[in-house]
Enzyme design. Structure first.
Site, PDB file in Angstrom:
ATOM      1  N   ALA A 161       0.348   0.303  12.835  1.00  0.00           N
ATOM      2  CA  ALA A 161       0.868   1.568  12.299  1.00  0.00           C
ATOM      3  C   ALA A 161       1.227   1.415  10.826  1.00  0.00           C
ATOM      4  CB  ALA A 161       2.088   2.016  13.113  1.00  0.00           C
ATOM      5  N   LYS A 177       0.806  -1.231   0.000  1.00  0.00           N
ATOM      6  CA  LYS A 177       0.000   0.000   0.000  1.00  0.00           C
ATOM      7  C   LYS A 177       0.836   1.276   0.000  1.00  0.00           C
ATOM      8  CE  LYS A 177      -4.181  -1.965   1.904  1.00  0.00           C
ATOM      9  NZ  LYS A 177      -5.103  -2.089   3.010  1.00  0.00           N
ATOM     10  N   ASN A 207      -4.831   2.025  -1.794  1.00  0.00           N
ATOM     11  CA  ASN A 207      -5.405   0.679  -1.916  1.00  0.00           C
ATOM     12  C   ASN A 207      -6.142   0.507  -3.246  1.00  0.00           C
ATOM     13  OD1 ASN A 207      -7.846   2.068  -1.438  1.00  0.00           O
ATOM     14  ND2 ASN A 207      -8.740   0.243  -0.514  1.00  0.00           N
TER      15      ASN A 207
HETATM   16  P1  ATR Z   1      -1.167  -2.945   6.250  1.00  0.00           P
HETATM   17  O1  ATR Z   1      -0.799  -2.187   5.015  1.00  0.00           O
HETATM   18  O2  ATR Z   1      -2.266  -3.928   6.030  1.00  0.00           O
HETATM   19  O3  ATR Z   1      -1.454  -2.060   7.411  1.00  0.00           O
HETATM   20  P2  ATR Z   1       1.543  -3.404   7.040  1.00  0.00           P
HETATM   21  O4  ATR Z   1       1.913  -2.087   6.524  1.00  0.00           O
HETATM   22  O5  ATR Z   1       2.403  -4.586   6.672  1.00  0.00           O
HETATM   23  O6  ATR Z   1       0.090  -3.837   6.613  1.00  0.00           O
HETATM   24  O7  ATR Z   1       1.417  -3.278   8.650  1.00  0.00           O
HETATM   25  C1  ATR Z   1       1.231  -4.370   9.461  1.00  0.00           C
HETATM   26  C2  ATR Z   1       0.966  -3.894  10.915  1.00  0.00           C
HETATM   27  O8  ATR Z   1       0.692  -5.074  11.682  1.00  0.00           O
HETATM   28  C3  ATR Z   1       2.134  -3.207  11.586  1.00  0.00           C
HETATM   29  O9  ATR Z   1       1.634  -2.228  12.453  1.00  0.00           O
HETATM   30  C4  ATR Z   1       2.778  -4.355  12.354  1.00  0.00           C
HETATM   31  O10 ATR Z   1       3.499  -3.954  13.526  1.00  0.00           O
HETATM   32  P3  ATR Z   1       5.070  -3.506  13.452  1.00  0.00           P
HETATM   33  O11 ATR Z   1       5.027  -2.082  12.990  1.00  0.00           O
HETATM   34  O12 ATR Z   1       5.556  -3.686  14.811  1.00  0.00           O
HETATM   35  O13 ATR Z   1       5.689  -4.430  12.445  1.00  0.00           O
HETATM   36  C5  ATR Z   1       1.560  -5.099  12.800  1.00  0.00           C
HETATM   37  N1  ATR Z   1       1.865  -6.496  13.139  1.00  0.00           N
HETATM   38  C6  ATR Z   1       2.223  -7.452  12.294  1.00  0.00           C
HETATM   39  N2  ATR Z   1       2.400  -8.618  12.961  1.00  0.00           N
HETATM   40  C7  ATR Z   1       2.145  -8.358  14.274  1.00  0.00           C
HETATM   41  C8  ATR Z   1       2.157  -9.155  15.481  1.00  0.00           C
HETATM   42  N3  ATR Z   1       2.441 -10.448  15.440  1.00  0.00           N
HETATM   43  N4  ATR Z   1       1.859  -8.533  16.645  1.00  0.00           N
HETATM   44  C9  ATR Z   1       1.535  -7.235  16.679  1.00  0.00           C
HETATM   45  N5  ATR Z   1       1.503  -6.435  15.570  1.00  0.00           N
HETATM   46  C10 ATR Z   1       1.804  -7.004  14.384  1.00  0.00           C
END
Ligand code: ATR
Length: 398
Positions: A279, A222, A243
């Protein structure tokens, strides 16, 4: 070994051909009657098919066709089936077919499925599809029923525009079901295209040469997709995540329908305390629109520095743990670990992902009002359809 018979869906010059591999030779049937038997697959015949299969990769396609044409100049049809190692291989195949309409070209494997679906758009004379999935003769074949009922294969033609989903993984997305239903009668087809960020450049170079008119973009692309676009809608620009992509009037423009869809699914948020978990791109979009609509937003994320950076950018608060709230949104789109005590009886909890996670189940058991991910999904997808509505005519085309 006898391969299961394949049923072709398209007729060429009112001739129905069927190719059956009998191991030692291939037989071609016309309207169910044997018309050609080719023991060594070299005999130049009345309506022969010369085929090239590569189960490892998709080499440069022009060279393959040239070699087949030199060796078998009198063949009626040339068939090239190669293994897709990436979605980019499949787009290379489609771009090749666009220049060679009589070639029966397709990519095998999961990543080649879109070449089978899009075949009629590129004038491929017929496609191979088993009647039942257990009768499949090659990896990545969809059944006749899947091609017809999901993709409206028998209605696709040279004027059909292509739409699709990019990101990875995509298996949980219902996009092909939702969008193909919405595109029925509009002469468009929607395909899933698993893609890595490192493949975005060749992907867009090829997509611009093909009749692509729109894309849905999901994690993790994204934000990564933005450098490949000509223009951003002001909301997508402010959010910093895209998106939805529209190919129109020789420009590729990015939009964001996530934030509005999430907030529409939740309802009135004015003056309410909304805690957003995550985030990434989805969290950013939802937080942005929530702030626009007057919510008091707090960002909570596993990596606290990212929560802090997003909060500073959007001018809202962040927290290391979940504070009291009216609305709690899991915008991580994964099954995050959580403590039961985060759920407050009677408060709204929204899950952005489409699978029912333990997070959602625990919130429900704790008496929270659940807003399911599908509520946001259908709204953001409907808005994508609105954005794509104007791109079907050639004047508006890319
Ligand atoms: P999207 O575009 O769908 O938001 P992304 O940009 O890959 O996807 O973001 C994934 C989010 O899920 C992030 O906030 C990530 O946290 P980090 O910034 O710490 O990586 C969060 N996330 C992914 N796996 C996680 C987990 N097991 N526990 C908590 N947060 C998780």
């Amino acid at each position: 070994m006898l391969c299961a018979p394949v049923k072709q869906l398209i007729e060429t010059d009112a001739v129905e051909l069927q190719e059956i591999d009998r191991g030692t030779h291939k037989e071609i049937y016309q309207n169910g009657k044997l018309i050609f038997v080719d023991d060594d697959w070299q005999t130049a015949g009345k309506r022969s098919i010369v085929s090239y299969h590569n189960y490892q990769e998709t080499p440069p396609l022009e060279e393959i066709l040239q070699k087949l044409q030199i060796r078998h100049p009198h063949s009626a049809f040339y068939k090239i089936a190669t293994q897709a190692r990436s979605t980019v291989d499949s787009l290379r195949m489609l771009e090749f077919l666009q220049r060679h309409p009589k070639v029966i070209g397709l990519c095998m494997g999961e990543l080649g499925i879109l070449t089978r679906i899009c075949a009629p758009i590129f004038g491929v004379p017929w496609m191979y599809a088993p009647l039942k999935s257990e009768e499949s003769t090659a990896p990545g074949q969809l059944t006749v029923q899947e091609l017809k009922e999901i993709y409206h294969f028998d209605q696709l033609n040279r004027q059909t525009k292509i739409f699709g989903l990019i990101g990875n993984p995509l298996h949980q997305s219902p996009g092909h079901l939702y969008h193909n239903r919405a595109l029925q009668g509009k002469n468009g087809v929607y395909v899933k295209m698993p893609l890595q960020a490192s493949e975005l450049e060749p992907f867009f170079t090829l997509a611009k040469k093909l009749p692509f008119r729109g894309l849905s973009v999901t994690a993790p692309l994204k934000e990564a997709v933005i450098p490949y676009l000509d223009e951003l809608d002001p909301l997508a620009e402010a959010i910093g995540a895209v998106n939805t992509v529209v190919f129109k009037e020789r420009r590729v423009k990015g939009y964001n329908t996530d934030g509005g869809a999430a907030l529409d699914a939740i309802g009135d948020v004015k003056g309410k305390k909304m805690v957003i978990l995550g985030a990434g791109g989805a969290a950013r979009a939802i937080a942005f629109v929530a702030l626009q609509r007057g919510a008091d937003v707090v960002i909570v994320n596993r990596t606290v520095t990212k929560a802090q950076a997003l909060a500073e950018q959007l001018q809202c608060r962040f927290c290391e743990t979940v504070p009291p709230y009216d609305i709690l949104v899991n915008a991580t789109s994964v099954a995050i670990p959580f403590e039961e005590k985060v759920f407050i009886d009677g408060k709204v909890v929204m899950e952005v992902g489409l699978t029912v996670t333990n997070f959602q189940k625990a919130a429900q058991e704790a008496g929270c009002q659940i807003v399911e991910g599908i509520e946001m999904y259908t709204r953001q997808a409907a808005e994508q359809q609105n954005l794509w509505a104007s791109v079907f005519s050639e004047e508006n085309g890319y």
